[in-house]
Design an enzyme around this catalytic site. Structure first.
Site, PDB file in Angstrom:
ATOM      1  N   GLN A 138      48.636  35.389  46.606  1.00 23.42           N
ATOM      2  CA  GLN A 138      49.956  35.782  46.680  1.00 23.42           C
ATOM      3  C   GLN A 138      50.428  34.882  48.057  1.00 23.42           C
ATOM      4  OE1 GLN A 138      51.485  39.406  45.492  1.00 23.42           O
ATOM      5  NE2 GLN A 138      53.280  39.437  47.015  1.00 23.42           N
ATOM      6  N   CYS A 176      43.970  42.792  38.869  1.00 23.72           N
ATOM      7  CA  CYS A 176      42.374  42.870  39.504  1.00 23.72           C
ATOM      8  C   CYS A 176      42.403  43.984  40.209  1.00 23.72           C
ATOM      9  CB  CYS A 176      42.109  41.586  40.425  1.00 23.72           C
ATOM     10  SG  CYS A 176      43.156  41.482  41.781  1.00 23.72           S
ATOM     11  N   CYS A 229      44.920  35.547  39.633  1.00 24.12           N
ATOM     12  CA  CYS A 229      44.196  35.801  40.823  1.00 24.12           C
ATOM     13  C   CYS A 229      42.956  34.813  40.894  1.00 24.12           C
ATOM     14  CB  CYS A 229      43.769  37.278  41.044  1.00 24.12           C
ATOM     15  SG  CYS A 229      42.370  37.591  41.879  1.00 24.12           S
ATOM     16  N   GLU A 230      42.885  34.152  42.055  1.00 22.00           N
ATOM     17  CA  GLU A 230      41.667  32.928  42.052  1.00 22.00           C
ATOM     18  C   GLU A 230      40.470  33.853  42.373  1.00 22.00           C
ATOM     19  OE1 GLU A 230      41.467  31.289  46.483  1.00 22.00           O
ATOM     20  OE2 GLU A 230      43.053  30.555  45.095  1.00 22.00           O
ATOM     21  N   HIS A 231      40.466  34.977  42.488  1.00 19.62           N
ATOM     22  CA  HIS A 231      39.309  35.683  42.961  1.00 19.62           C
ATOM     23  C   HIS A 231      38.611  36.361  41.489  1.00 19.62           C
ATOM     24  CE1 HIS A 231      41.145  36.149  47.111  1.00 19.62           C
ATOM     25  NE2 HIS A 231      40.342  35.072  47.041  1.00 19.62           N
ATOM     26  N   HIS A 232      39.489  36.853  40.767  1.00 15.91           N
ATOM     27  CA  HIS A 232      39.050  37.665  39.521  1.00 15.91           C
ATOM     28  C   HIS A 232      39.633  37.031  38.131  1.00 15.91           C
ATOM     29  CE1 HIS A 232      38.626  40.687  42.631  1.00 15.91           C
ATOM     30  NE2 HIS A 232      37.552  41.001  41.950  1.00 15.91           N
ATOM     31  N   HIS A 272      49.248  43.407  40.916  1.00  9.89           N
ATOM     32  CA  HIS A 272      47.725  42.540  40.769  1.00  9.89           C
ATOM     33  C   HIS A 272      46.963  43.214  39.801  1.00  9.89           C
ATOM     34  CE1 HIS A 272      48.107  39.629  44.286  1.00  9.89           C
ATOM     35  NE2 HIS A 272      49.229  40.260  44.283  1.00  9.89           N
TER      36      HIS A 272
END
Length: 199
Positions: free
Chosen positions: A126, A156, A85-88, A154
């Site tokens: 995703q 995250c 995940c690019e956020h976490h 996910h």
């Protein structure tokens, strides 16, 4: 490559960044158990994010035209992948299902799995990954239609935040005849076992 070209980072700088995170987490990167951790993490990152060094379309440039007029659906299902995940920067673990309707050429089936891996081995969302895979197949094979469905968990969401285990997210991208023809779309979804609830 991304439109934002990354600044070159040396292996030594990457390893020092890992040491910084270890200190920030509250541990001592100089203790015995952590001495080799920066090297191992950097090596793991090189593997996990090898998609940045790959042109996914390259896998689809070698095609086969001797298919005796075959023009029905080609489906590769249950392509397991690991992404992040690019956020976490947390893992995304899932399966991709890919289908296309060839016009006059087909591609080796392992190449479809390689396209999935090339996009998965990058920081991802995703929804974006689903669209990227579909667009890559569409642009390189010029088929009558492309369908991609991704079902993923996910970390995250399961290991932090709301801590909801056993939850997966499903995304789909339909292009060409898969978008325009409900029967073609339904046939693909039947092939991958989406109809009738979870598998």
């Amino acid at each position: 490559m991304s439109e934002h070209e990354p600044t070159e980072v040396t292996r030594e700088q990457a390893e020092e960044a890992v040491r910084t995170l270890l200190r920030w987490a509250g541990d001592d990167p100089q203790r015995e158990g952590l001495l080799d951790t920066p090297r191992r993490v950097v090596k793991a990152y090189r593997d996990w994010f090898s998609g940045y060094q790959t042109d996914p379309g390259e896998y689809l440039r070698r095609t086969f035209e001797e298919v005796a007029g075959y023009d029905e659906m080609v489906v590769l299902r249950d392509i397991e992948f690991e992404s992040h995940c690019e956020h976490h920067m947390a893992p995304i673990i899932g399966r991709a299902h890919v289908g296309y309707l060839p016009t006059n050429r087909v591609v080796g089936i392992s190449k479809l799995a390689r396209v999935v891996d090339a996009y998965a081995r990058r920081f991802q969302v995703q929804e974006k990954m689903t669209a990227e895979i579909a667009r890559c197949i569409h642009d390189n094979l010029n088929p009558a239609g492309v369908a991609v469905v991704i079902d993923a968990s996910h970390e995250c969401m399961t290991t932090r935040g709301v801590h909801k285990r056993g939850v997966s997210m499903i995304t789909s991208q339909m292009l060409g005849s898969f978008r325009d023809d409900a029967r073609t779309r339904a046939e693909f979804l039947d092939f991958i076992g989406i109809h009738g609830g979870r598998r």
